[in-house]
Design a protein around this motif. Structure first.
Motif, PDB file in Angstrom:
ATOM      1  N   TYR A  59       5.588  67.257  62.519  1.00  0.00           N
ATOM      2  CA  TYR A  59       5.488  68.122  61.117  1.00  0.00           C
ATOM      3  C   TYR A  59       4.310  69.013  61.131  1.00  0.00           C
ATOM      4  CZ  TYR A  59       4.438  68.973  56.249  1.00  0.00           C
ATOM      5  OH  TYR A  59       4.264  69.392  55.205  1.00  0.00           O
ATOM      6  N   ASP A  60       3.091  68.356  61.799  1.00  0.00           N
ATOM      7  CA  ASP A  60       2.058  69.360  61.625  1.00  0.00           C
ATOM      8  C   ASP A  60       2.034  70.297  62.575  1.00  0.00           C
ATOM      9  OD1 ASP A  60      -1.098  69.549  61.042  1.00  0.00           O
ATOM     10  OD2 ASP A  60      -1.165  69.210  63.211  1.00  0.00           O
ATOM     11  N   ARG A  61       2.357  70.220  63.746  1.00  0.00           N
ATOM     12  CA  ARG A  61       2.468  71.353  64.784  1.00  0.00           C
ATOM     13  C   ARG A  61       3.453  72.318  64.262  1.00  0.00           C
ATOM     14  NH1 ARG A  61      -1.779  70.942  67.526  1.00  0.00           N
ATOM     15  NH2 ARG A  61      -2.332  69.837  65.377  1.00  0.00           N
ATOM     16  N   ARG A  63       3.440  73.753  61.344  1.00  0.00           N
ATOM     17  CA  ARG A  63       2.855  74.408  60.535  1.00  0.00           C
ATOM     18  C   ARG A  63       2.049  75.684  60.974  1.00  0.00           C
ATOM     19  NH1 ARG A  63       2.696  72.166  55.529  1.00  0.00           N
ATOM     20  NH2 ARG A  63       1.354  73.934  54.952  1.00  0.00           N
ATOM     21  N   ARG A  68      -3.097  73.799  61.182  1.00  0.00           N
ATOM     22  CA  ARG A  68      -2.737  72.569  62.094  1.00  0.00           C
ATOM     23  C   ARG A  68      -3.936  71.751  62.216  1.00  0.00           C
ATOM     24  NH1 ARG A  68       0.704  75.525  67.166  1.00  0.00           N
ATOM     25  NH2 ARG A  68       2.371  76.259  65.817  1.00  0.00           N
ATOM     26  N   VAL A  69      -4.077  70.477  62.308  1.00  0.00           N
ATOM     27  CA  VAL A  69      -4.851  69.411  62.495  1.00  0.00           C
ATOM     28  C   VAL A  69      -5.264  69.487  63.901  1.00  0.00           C
ATOM     29  CG1 VAL A  69      -3.461  67.513  63.107  1.00  0.00           C
ATOM     30  CG2 VAL A  69      -5.666  67.178  61.929  1.00  0.00           C
ATOM     31  N   HIS A 177      -4.721  71.317  54.142  1.00  0.00           N
ATOM     32  CA  HIS A 177      -3.788  70.571  54.757  1.00  0.00           C
ATOM     33  C   HIS A 177      -4.054  69.475  55.695  1.00  0.00           C
ATOM     34  CE1 HIS A 177      -0.289  72.060  52.665  1.00  0.00           C
ATOM     35  NE2 HIS A 177      -0.824  73.529  52.591  1.00  0.00           N
ATOM     36  N   ASN A 178      -5.366  69.755  56.507  1.00  0.00           N
ATOM     37  CA  ASN A 178      -5.534  68.551  57.506  1.00  0.00           C
ATOM     38  C   ASN A 178      -5.865  67.437  56.881  1.00  0.00           C
ATOM     39  OD1 ASN A 178      -7.595  71.266  59.611  1.00  0.00           O
ATOM     40  ND2 ASN A 178      -5.261  70.836  59.188  1.00  0.00           N
ATOM     41  N   THR A 181      -2.539  65.591  56.343  1.00  0.00           N
ATOM     42  CA  THR A 181      -2.132  64.970  57.667  1.00  0.00           C
ATOM     43  C   THR A 181      -3.092  63.811  58.050  1.00  0.00           C
ATOM     44  OG1 THR A 181      -1.398  67.224  58.076  1.00  0.00           O
ATOM     45  CG2 THR A 181      -1.556  65.452  60.101  1.00  0.00           C
TER      46      THR A 181
END
Length: 325
Positions: A59-61, A63, A68-69, A177-178, A181
């Motif tokens: 899900y994070d990738r 974004r 992205r984290v 958003h990091n 996550t």
């Protein structure tokens, strides 16, 4: 406020450090092999515990790149919260248990410790005797039980926040958003390792699949994930949007979630047992099946209700984000 943390265009992510490479390619595989050799069943079951983590990473990738984290921070946050967090919670629970033992036995405590050290008394017998003595004092037993649940709830709910603070010290949180996550990742690191330890110990002795299901549901994966999400949301509001939030403002709702879950399991579990015995369901389907069905209903109701609360918080946060942009 948010612009200060945004990654500049074309930023080049640093490659994994040597320590991270050793962790990913040597330490973790060796740990998996060491646990899989004596118990292949637990290895297969434990692999399934990582599915939520991979889903979170996917899900994070998906974004935008600047949201992205950092992958190295993601990995170390999970490892730190899983290992250090598990040890910290275990130490807190052990210390609290000995405080209760000293409060109950008082001067006799050291005599029991000497007998255990000299081999005259085994730990299992000691625990059984202390527990029986505590239960005979109803007010003290109730107070100790509630204190144990409260302290455990506070320590577990705090893990996601401290995982976020560790990630912030690494200096690689580039977008708000990091925090969301990494908050969920912190929660998954702890609950996945706890579930693995249980599966490993359970498969070393006689076990039934119904016992595994009962305990894994009782762990409350959803509660940990929701608490981590709330911790990340609070940290993002404080660090990126400039809201004056103390650690108590950030953690009170996750702690409340954990307390609600633990108390619902304790009270609900006893009610389910009495209901099943009163209705005569145990001879028909077995007490473990009745217990699993009951805690699944409690899980859906409690975690569903708390998910509605989290959804409301996220909706307000996103609405505020749109206004600021």
């Amino acid at each position: 406020m948010e612009k200060e943390h945004e990654a500049p265009e074309g930023i080049i992510r640093p490659r994994f450090s040597l320590t991270t490479k050793v962790l990913v390619w040597v330490v973790l595989p060796l740990f998996f092999v060491a646990r899989a050799l004596p118990s292949p069943v637990s290895a297969v079951l434990s692999s399934a515990l990582l599915i939520p983590t991979f889903c979170l990473l996917r899900y994070d990738r998906a974004r935008p790149t600047d949201q992205r984290v950092d992958l190295e921070t993601f990995i170390w946050t999970i490892v730190q919260t899983g290992l250090v967090g598990s040890c910290a919670v275990a130490l807190v629970q052990t210390a609290l248990a000995w405080v209760f033992i000293f409060a109950t036995l008082r001067g006799l405590t050291f005599e029991f410790i000497q007998q255990i050290a000299w081999g005259y008394l085994d730990m299992a017998t000691f625990r059984a005797a202390v527990t029986a003595h505590m239960k005979s004092q109803h007010v003290l037993w109730t107070f100790m039980s509630l204190s144990h649940y409260l302290v455990t709830a506070i320590s577990e709910a705090s893990l996601s926040y401290f995982g976020l603070m560790y990630a912030r010290r690494r200096g690689r949180i580039l977008h708000e958003h990091n925090y969301l996550t990494l908050g969920v990742a912190s929660a998954l690191g702890y609950i996945a390792l706890q579930s693995h330890f249980y599966l490993y110990s359970a498969t070393q002795r006689d076990y039934q699949l119904i016992d595994l299901a009962n305990n894994l549901v009782d762990y409350g994966w959803g509660i940990h994930i929701l608490s981590g999400l709330l911790a990340g949301l609070g940290a993002a509001r404080r660090d990126f949007r400039g809201e004056k939030l103390s650690i108590l403002n950030i953690l009170y709702l996750p702690v409340l979630f954990h307390c609600t879950w633990v108390l619902s399991m304790v009270v609900g579990g006893r009610s389910i047992y009495r209901f099943g015995r009163y209705m005569g369901l145990f001879p028909l389907v077995g007490n473990k099946v009745v217990q699993l069905f009951g805690i699944c209903i409690i899980s859906v109701v409690v975690q569903g209700s708390l998910a509605v609360v989290v959804r409301g918080r996220l909706t307000g946060w996103k609405a505020q984000q749109k206004k600021s942009t």
